[in-house]
Design a protein around this motif. Structure first.
Motif, PDB file in Angstrom:
ATOM      1  N   PRO A   1       0.812  -1.230   0.000  1.00  0.00           N
ATOM      2  CA  PRO A   1       0.000   0.000   0.000  1.00  0.00           C
ATOM      3  C   PRO A   1       0.837   1.269   0.000  1.00  0.00           C
ATOM      4  O   PRO A   1       0.538   2.218  -0.725  1.00  0.00           O
ATOM      5  CB  PRO A   1      -0.831  -0.127   1.282  1.00  0.00           C
ATOM      6  CG  PRO A   1      -0.858  -1.585   1.585  1.00  0.00           C
ATOM      7  CD  PRO A   1       0.461  -2.118   1.133  1.00  0.00           C
ATOM      8  N   GLY A   2       1.900   1.307   0.808  1.00  0.00           N
ATOM      9  CA  GLY A   2       2.738   2.503   0.860  1.00  0.00           C
ATOM     10  C   GLY A   2       3.472   2.748  -0.441  1.00  0.00           C
ATOM     11  O   GLY A   2       3.604   3.900  -0.882  1.00  0.00           O
TER      12      GLY A   2
ATOM     13  N   ASP B   1       0.981   4.095  -2.952  1.00  0.00           N
ATOM     14  CA  ASP B   1       0.707   5.508  -2.667  1.00  0.00           C
ATOM     15  C   ASP B   1       1.855   6.390  -3.155  1.00  0.00           C
ATOM     16  O   ASP B   1       1.628   7.450  -3.745  1.00  0.00           O
ATOM     17  CB  ASP B   1       0.491   5.713  -1.163  1.00  0.00           C
ATOM     18  CG  ASP B   1      -0.855   5.192  -0.694  1.00  0.00           C
ATOM     19  OD1 ASP B   1      -1.758   5.020  -1.539  1.00  0.00           O
ATOM     20  OD2 ASP B   1      -1.003   4.932   0.522  1.00  0.00           O
ATOM     21  N   TRP B   2       3.073   5.964  -2.907  1.00  0.00           N
ATOM     22  CA  TRP B   2       4.249   6.737  -3.327  1.00  0.00           C
ATOM     23  C   TRP B   2       4.321   6.834  -4.845  1.00  0.00           C
ATOM     24  O   TRP B   2       4.733   7.860  -5.390  1.00  0.00           O
ATOM     25  CB  TRP B   2       5.502   6.079  -2.769  1.00  0.00           C
ATOM     26  CG  TRP B   2       6.765   6.815  -3.088  1.00  0.00           C
ATOM     27  CD1 TRP B   2       7.188   7.989  -2.554  1.00  0.00           C
ATOM     28  CD2 TRP B   2       7.763   6.414  -4.032  1.00  0.00           C
ATOM     29  NE1 TRP B   2       8.396   8.355  -3.099  1.00  0.00           N
ATOM     30  CE2 TRP B   2       8.781   7.404  -4.004  1.00  0.00           C
ATOM     31  CE3 TRP B   2       7.904   5.314  -4.876  1.00  0.00           C
ATOM     32  CZ2 TRP B   2       9.909   7.332  -4.809  1.00  0.00           C
ATOM     33  CZ3 TRP B   2       9.038   5.230  -5.669  1.00  0.00           C
ATOM     34  CH2 TRP B   2      10.024   6.236  -5.641  1.00  0.00           C
TER      35      TRP B   2
ATOM     36  N   GLU C   1       1.750   6.971  -6.649  1.00  0.00           N
ATOM     37  CA  GLU C   1       0.512   7.663  -7.013  1.00  0.00           C
ATOM     38  C   GLU C   1      -0.500   6.734  -7.677  1.00  0.00           C
ATOM     39  O   GLU C   1      -1.280   7.154  -8.536  1.00  0.00           O
ATOM     40  CB  GLU C   1       0.804   8.881  -7.917  1.00  0.00           C
ATOM     41  CG  GLU C   1       1.700   9.913  -7.248  1.00  0.00           C
ATOM     42  CD  GLU C   1       1.922  11.152  -8.100  1.00  0.00           C
ATOM     43  OE1 GLU C   1       1.531  11.134  -9.282  1.00  0.00           O
ATOM     44  OE2 GLU C   1       2.474  12.133  -7.579  1.00  0.00           O
TER      45      GLU C   1
ATOM     46  N   GLY D   1      -2.231   4.654  -5.391  1.00  0.00           N
ATOM     47  CA  GLY D   1      -3.011   4.224  -4.242  1.00  0.00           C
ATOM     48  C   GLY D   1      -4.474   4.608  -4.286  1.00  0.00           C
ATOM     49  O   GLY D   1      -5.313   3.921  -3.698  1.00  0.00           O
ATOM     50  N   ALA D   2      -4.825   5.709  -4.970  1.00  0.00           N
ATOM     51  CA  ALA D   2      -6.216   6.173  -4.989  1.00  0.00           C
ATOM     52  C   ALA D   2      -7.047   5.486  -6.057  1.00  0.00           C
ATOM     53  O   ALA D   2      -8.263   5.707  -6.114  1.00  0.00           O
ATOM     54  CB  ALA D   2      -6.254   7.687  -5.201  1.00  0.00           C
TER      55      ALA D   2
END
Length: 248
Positions: A100-101, A104-105, A107, A109-110
């Motif tokens: 997950p991290g 997100d890093w 971009e 994750g959303a």
């Protein structure tokens, strides 16, 4: 006059009882435990055993059509399994909680991605050893271009077939739980696309983060995740556009 009659013995010669054929699932279990040192969980009678995830490796479960692009980032010794239209990429143990991290890093994750990370406490159906596995129904998913995966079907239900998550465990990176009561025997058995090498340390060939002790010749997990996320997103857009009024 007739000669003496031969003595008739009544002793019964003890014959060994016929051996029962080895259970195929027991052969599979022995191969994983003895050749690879991987913990195995026996399955119900007539079902293949499962591998414990999170001890020697974690798993990325994704559509085979999206995952073939990631094969170029792996070493020849990186194990990869396939089951129907799903690909299982083995990654270093502990990677699932980092997914997950990293997404997100990067971009990603959303966005909803058809990507599942299996880690500690999860189980994966154990494919049979390479010399016992059934013939693959699709051509190998190597990076020879789109034609190399032309026989891969579009998934009807893109859930992580054959991947079993224990109730009550936290999910990793957008993981969808396997619904209770759903059969794991969907679209045939799992097989090795790139089998693990017996007698070797598989950890050295698994994608990992440098913070988790990676480096050297180990594949970069960040590159693998960026590639599979990109192709999962493209695959999703293509499906949406294929639906009536899906694209503007």
């Amino acid at each position: 006059m007739a000669g003496p009659r031969p003595a008739i013995t009544t002793d019964v010669v003890a014959l060994p009882l016929p051996r029962r054929p080895l259970d195929p699932s027991d052969q599979v279990r022995r191969w994983y435990e003895n050749e690879l040192g991987w913990p195995v969980v026996p399955g119900p009678p007539g079902s293949p055993p499962s591998l414990r995830v999170g001890l020697r490796f974690d798993v990325l479960d994704l559509p085979a059509e999206a995952g073939r692009a990631a094969l170029r980032h792996l070493t020849p010794g990186s194990p990869v399994a396939v089951r129907g239209d799903r690909l299982r990429l083995l990654v270093s143990a502990g990677s699932a909680q980092e997914v997950p991290g990293v997404l997100d890093w990067l971009e990603w994750g959303a966005l909803p991605l058809d990507l599942t990370a299996l880690g500690e406490g999860d189980l994966m159906e154990a494919p049979p050893p390479p010399d016992q596995g059934p013939a693959m129904a699709v051509r190998p998913l190597e990076v020879a271009g789109p034609a190399a995966a032309a026989d891969v079907r579009h998934p009807v239900d893109p859930g992580p077939k054959g991947a079993v998550r224990r109730p009550g465990l936290p999910g990793h990176g957008g993981v969808r739980l396997l619904p209770r009561g759903r059969s794991a025997a969907v679209q045939g058995a799992a097989v090795w696309l790139r089998p693990p090498e017996p007698g070797g340390e598989v950890e050295a060939s698994l994608p990992t983060l440098s913070a988790l002790g990676g480096g050297g010749s180990a594949p970069d997990l960040v590159r693998v995740l960026d590639t599979v996320a990109t192709h999962c997103h493209r695959l999703r857009l293509r499906r949406v556009c294929a639906q009536p009024s899906g694209c503007p």
